[in-house]
Design an enzyme around this catalytic site. Structure first.
Site: not given
Ligand code: NDP
Length: 280
Positions: A52, A96, A119
């Site tokens: 990322k 994460q 997200d």
């Protein structure tokens, strides 16, 4: 007979377009910034986070990483999220997963400002997706829809089957396909005679985390097969949840692992960061 759905190439195209948009934003004095929080030492997470950060660099997005040790308390985690929520220079916040077992990931997702939730895991954004409203959509399902569209694969009216019902892949995938007017069935570990259902799929999306689980006899001739799984084999190589070698003999289109869904997920994360920046 199969055609490969080249996620890597499509993702590159998306990132190239986003790079131009970011340059324009920068000319106007705005620089998109992503803040990533990682708690603990999960080895796969480290690889994902690294990928990322590389993509951010490529697209021109500023990147900031917060590495918290595994003994971090829920209060400390929420404090950091709240600090980033208030930080005007941060446009996207990504937590994460997985995080250590003692921490409540749903509470953490809920605390991320929905406008910075790149997200798409905040219940507010999940709800908007269910209502068919414009929102930040979870990157993996969104990437899969973009990949299908890029190849001109019709979704409307098709029988779509999703195997796996996780909050981060299976459920939003079901919703995205439904929003595109597919007739959707979702399967999980309690589904009886899975192959009975998977065999009916025009579009089969598999996200279970079991190497080569979906075999040729479970797939209809001509089906479009999307393999979300990322599994590491004993020799260190990656494989998906679908037995690619065999299933590709009956599928009309299929995603490889690696090089299919993975790069699309990251491209859509970049897309969401740019979108969040523009929304602001
Ligand atoms: P989870 O472990 O959270 O969920 C797995 C799902 O699969 C569950 O719903 C489970 O059912 C279902 N399942 C497990 N075994 C079976 C079975 N035998 N038959 C039918 N259903 C089954 O996984 P994730 O959704 O987080 O991830 C799935 C895979 O996708 C993993 O390999 C992960 O690494 C990968 N992944 C890849 C991404 C990418 O960008 N390519 C992004 C995110 C994940 P139940 O609910 O009943 O337990």
């Amino acid at each position: 007979m199969e055609k490969i759905l080249d996620g890597k190439a499509v993702a590159q195209k998306i990132k190239d377009e986003l790079k131009k948009e970011v340059e324009e934003l920068k000319q106007g004095g705005i620089c998109p910034k992503l803040a990533v929080i990682m708690v603990g030492n999960d080895s796969s997470s480290k690889i994902y986070v690294r990928n990322k950060s590389i993509a951010c660099k490529e697209v021109g997005i500023e990147y900031e990483e917060y590495l918290l040790d595994e003994n971090t308390t829920m209060n400390e985690l929420l404090e950091l999220i709240n600090k980033l929520n208030k930080d005007d220079s941060v446009n996207g916040i990504l937590l994460q997963s997985p995080i250590p077992k003692g921490l409540d990931i749903n509470k953490a997702f809920k605390t991320i400002d929905p406008k910075k939730d790149v997200d798409g895991f905040n219940p507010c954004n999940v709800g908007k997706l269910c209502l068919g409203q414009d929102t930040l959509i979870s990157c993996t399902p969104y990437g899969i829809i973009k990949l299908l569209e890029e190849y001109g694969i019709e979704i409307e009216g098709k029988d779509a089957v999703v195997v796996g019902r996780s909050n981060i892949v299976g459920k939003p995938m079901m919703q995205c396909l439904l929003n595109k007017n597919a007739t959707v069935t979702i399967c999980h570990s309690k589904t009886i005679k899975l192959e009975r259902v998977t065999k009916k799929a025009d579009i089969l999306v598999v996200a279970i985390g079991k190497p080569n689980f979906i075999t040729k006899d479970m797939v209809k001739e001509g089906a479009v097969v999307i393999d979300v799984g990322i599994n590491r084999k004993e020799d260190g190589k990656l494989c998906g949840d679908v037995d690619y070698e065999e299933v590709s003999k009956v599928a009309s289109y299929i995603t490889p692992v690696p090089g299919g869904v993975g790069p699309m997920t990251i491209a859509m994360l970049m897309n969401n960061i740019v979108k969040a920046t523009k929304m602001k």
